[in-house]
Motif scaffolding. Structure first.
Motif, PDB file in Angstrom:
ATOM      1  N   GLU A 196       1.418  -0.331   2.293  1.00 19.87           N
ATOM      2  CA  GLU A 196       0.739   0.306   3.411  1.00 19.87           C
ATOM      3  C   GLU A 196       1.797   0.839   4.377  1.00 19.87           C
ATOM      4  O   GLU A 196       2.724   0.154   4.747  1.00 19.87           O
ATOM      5  CB  GLU A 196      -0.149  -0.684   4.161  1.00 19.87           C
ATOM      6  CG  GLU A 196      -1.227  -1.332   3.317  1.00 19.87           C
ATOM      7  CD  GLU A 196      -0.818  -2.696   2.803  1.00 19.87           C
ATOM      8  OE1 GLU A 196       0.402  -2.895   2.590  1.00 19.87           O
ATOM      9  OE2 GLU A 196      -1.694  -3.553   2.608  1.00 19.87           O
ATOM     10  N   GLY A 197       1.656   2.094   4.764  1.00 18.30           N
ATOM     11  CA  GLY A 197       2.631   2.676   5.676  1.00 18.30           C
ATOM     12  C   GLY A 197       3.823   3.290   4.986  1.00 18.30           C
ATOM     13  O   GLY A 197       4.659   3.931   5.616  1.00 18.30           O
ATOM     14  N   GLY A 198       3.933   3.119   3.676  1.00 14.05           N
ATOM     15  CA  GLY A 198       5.018   3.725   2.920  1.00 14.05           C
ATOM     16  C   GLY A 198       6.354   3.037   3.121  1.00 14.05           C
ATOM     17  O   GLY A 198       6.460   1.982   3.749  1.00 14.05           O
ATOM     18  N   LEU A 199       7.393   3.643   2.593  1.00 15.30           N
ATOM     19  CA  LEU A 199       8.749   3.121   2.754  1.00 15.30           C
ATOM     20  C   LEU A 199       9.342   3.613   4.076  1.00 15.30           C
ATOM     21  O   LEU A 199       8.999   4.686   4.571  1.00 15.30           O
ATOM     22  CB  LEU A 199       9.636   3.579   1.591  1.00 15.30           C
ATOM     23  CG  LEU A 199       9.244   3.123   0.194  1.00 15.30           C
ATOM     24  CD1 LEU A 199      10.247   3.656  -0.827  1.00 15.30           C
ATOM     25  CD2 LEU A 199       9.173   1.605   0.099  1.00 15.30           C
ATOM     26  N   GLY A 200      10.256   2.826   4.617  1.00 14.35           N
ATOM     27  CA  GLY A 200      10.960   3.237   5.822  1.00 14.35           C
ATOM     28  C   GLY A 200      12.006   4.293   5.501  1.00 14.35           C
ATOM     29  O   GLY A 200      12.364   4.511   4.344  1.00 14.35           O
ATOM     30  N   ASP A 201      12.510   4.952   6.557  1.00 13.08           N
ATOM     31  CA  ASP A 201      13.500   6.016   6.359  1.00 13.08           C
ATOM     32  C   ASP A 201      14.735   5.505   5.629  1.00 13.08           C
ATOM     33  O   ASP A 201      15.239   6.161   4.710  1.00 13.08           O
ATOM     34  CB  ASP A 201      13.897   6.610   7.707  1.00 13.08           C
ATOM     35  CG  ASP A 201      12.757   7.361   8.380  1.00 13.08           C
ATOM     36  OD1 ASP A 201      11.812   7.745   7.663  1.00 13.08           O
ATOM     37  OD2 ASP A 201      12.809   7.552   9.610  1.00 13.08           O
ATOM     38  N   GLN A 202      15.253   4.362   6.038  1.00 13.18           N
ATOM     39  CA  GLN A 202      16.445   3.812   5.400  1.00 13.18           C
ATOM     40  C   GLN A 202      16.180   3.439   3.940  1.00 13.18           C
ATOM     41  O   GLN A 202      17.064   3.570   3.084  1.00 13.18           O
ATOM     42  CB  GLN A 202      16.964   2.604   6.183  1.00 13.18           C
ATOM     43  CG  GLN A 202      17.516   2.949   7.555  1.00 13.18           C
ATOM     44  CD  GLN A 202      18.076   1.725   8.266  1.00 13.18           C
ATOM     45  OE1 GLN A 202      17.805   0.587   7.886  1.00 13.18           O
ATOM     46  NE2 GLN A 202      18.855   1.967   9.316  1.00 13.18           N
ATOM     47  N   GLU A 203      14.962   2.968   3.660  1.00 12.62           N
ATOM     48  CA  GLU A 203      14.614   2.619   2.281  1.00 12.62           C
ATOM     49  C   GLU A 203      14.575   3.852   1.394  1.00 12.62           C
ATOM     50  O   GLU A 203      15.018   3.817   0.244  1.00 12.62           O
ATOM     51  CB  GLU A 203      13.273   1.883   2.251  1.00 12.62           C
ATOM     52  CG  GLU A 203      13.343   0.490   2.858  1.00 12.62           C
ATOM     53  CD  GLU A 203      11.990  -0.183   2.939  1.00 12.62           C
ATOM     54  OE1 GLU A 203      11.930  -1.412   2.738  1.00 12.62           O
ATOM     55  OE2 GLU A 203      10.989   0.522   3.211  1.00 12.62           O
ATOM     56  N   ARG A 204      14.064   4.954   1.933  1.00  7.72           N
ATOM     57  CA  ARG A 204      14.056   6.193   1.156  1.00  7.72           C
ATOM     58  C   ARG A 204      15.474   6.687   0.894  1.00  7.72           C
ATOM     59  O   ARG A 204      15.801   7.124  -0.215  1.00  7.72           O
ATOM     60  CB  ARG A 204      13.239   7.273   1.873  1.00  7.72           C
ATOM     61  CG  ARG A 204      11.736   7.016   1.861  1.00  7.72           C
ATOM     62  CD  ARG A 204      10.953   8.306   2.050  1.00  7.72           C
ATOM     63  NE  ARG A 204      11.314   8.975   3.303  1.00  7.72           N
ATOM     64  CZ  ARG A 204      10.744   8.712   4.475  1.00  7.72           C
ATOM     65  NH1 ARG A 204       9.790   7.784   4.549  1.00  7.72           N
ATOM     66  NH2 ARG A 204      11.097   9.363   5.548  1.00  7.72           N
ATOM     67  N   VAL A 205      16.322   6.599   1.912  1.00  5.63           N
ATOM     68  CA  VAL A 205      17.722   6.991   1.744  1.00  5.63           C
ATOM     69  C   VAL A 205      18.386   6.132   0.664  1.00  5.63           C
ATOM     70  O   VAL A 205      19.121   6.631  -0.198  1.00  5.63           O
ATOM     71  CB  VAL A 205      18.491   6.877   3.079  1.00  5.63           C
ATOM     72  CG1 VAL A 205      19.989   7.041   2.853  1.00  5.63           C
ATOM     73  CG2 VAL A 205      17.983   7.911   4.072  1.00  5.63           C
TER      74      VAL A 205
END
Length: 243
Positions: A196-205
């Motif tokens: 829920e809420g997706g991945l965080g910016d750092q996680e995507r990086v």
């Protein structure tokens, strides 16, 4: 008349008599309400299935006789591994159930920055057992004779540190690449989906740094359980056995 399918986690052999354990006994006697003489299909997740007949059933004991083997294969040619950010309760259950029905090969539950579930120790072990039960039940329902593996849960960074060879896809509503622009995979495909809420910016990086390519399904943002089902169905349509 539809013949019920039953998963039994023991070696199976034509002509053998098998005693059912407590959970399987309860399922046969109280859920299916089968009587002696009832026909069944049994499998142990290692491939193929057996015809079987219920020899006896009571409140405390049930036995079945294993019949002929059928090397029936309903597995997809697409080797697809779902790396799923752990979501809450029924959402995660739904994702695992439908992913199994759609032909997933492997499920890796991962804790992410926005995971709203706190699991560790005995609670985590119990939840993993629960997820494995969902997979087995889904295989009973959909006719699969190979049971997908549910890996032990770990953090997303821990998972990304592993050497996972193959195609790596990250479902990301901010991505510009669509599935239809990708070439067919030559091996295992890893599909990473946030909770829920997706991945965080750092996680995507971090995912991109570890070889994951961002893809999007369309202009709408989907719930995590919807995203998994929609993306797996699309991948199976493009490269698997849905048509």
């Amino acid at each position: 008349m539809r013949v019920s399918r039953l998963f039994i986690d023991i070696p199976l052999q034509t002509g053998a008599t098998v005693s059912l354990e407590a959970e399987r006994l309860n399922y046969v006697a109280r859920v299916l309400r089968l009587k002696p003489g009832a026909e069944l299909t049994v499998f142990n997740g290692q491939g193929g299935e057996y015809a079987a007949q219920l020899a006896s059933v009571s409140k405390r004991r049930a036995e079945l006789i294993v019949g002929a083997f059928n090397n029936r294969d309903r597995e997809s040619p697409l080797d697809l591994s779902l790396v799923q950010g752990i979501s809450r309760g029924e959402r995660m259950d739904y994702t695992i159930q439908k992913a199994t029905e759609l032909g997933i090969s492997r499920i890796v539950p991962v804790f992410t920055q926005r995971s709203m579930v706190s699991l560790e120790g005995a609670r985590l072990a119990k939840r993993l057992q629960h997820w494995q039960g969902i997979v087995r039940s889904a295989c009973e329902q959909c006719g699969r004779n190979h049971v997908p593996v549910v890996e032990a849960a770990l953090s997303l960074p821990e998972y990304l540190e592993q050497e996972n060879v193959g195609n790596k896809l990250l479902l990301d509503p901010l991505a510009e690449t669509g599935l239809t622009t990708l070439p067919p995979p030559g091996g295992r495909t890893h599909l990473l989906i946030g909770p829920e809420g997706g991945l965080g910016d750092q996680e995507r990086v971090l995912a991109h740094a570890n070889g994951y390519m961002g893809i999007r399904l369309g202009p709408r943002v989907l719930r995590t359980e919807t995203a998994a089902v929609a993306c797996i169905a699309a991948l199976q349509t493009l490269w698997g056995d849905l048509h």
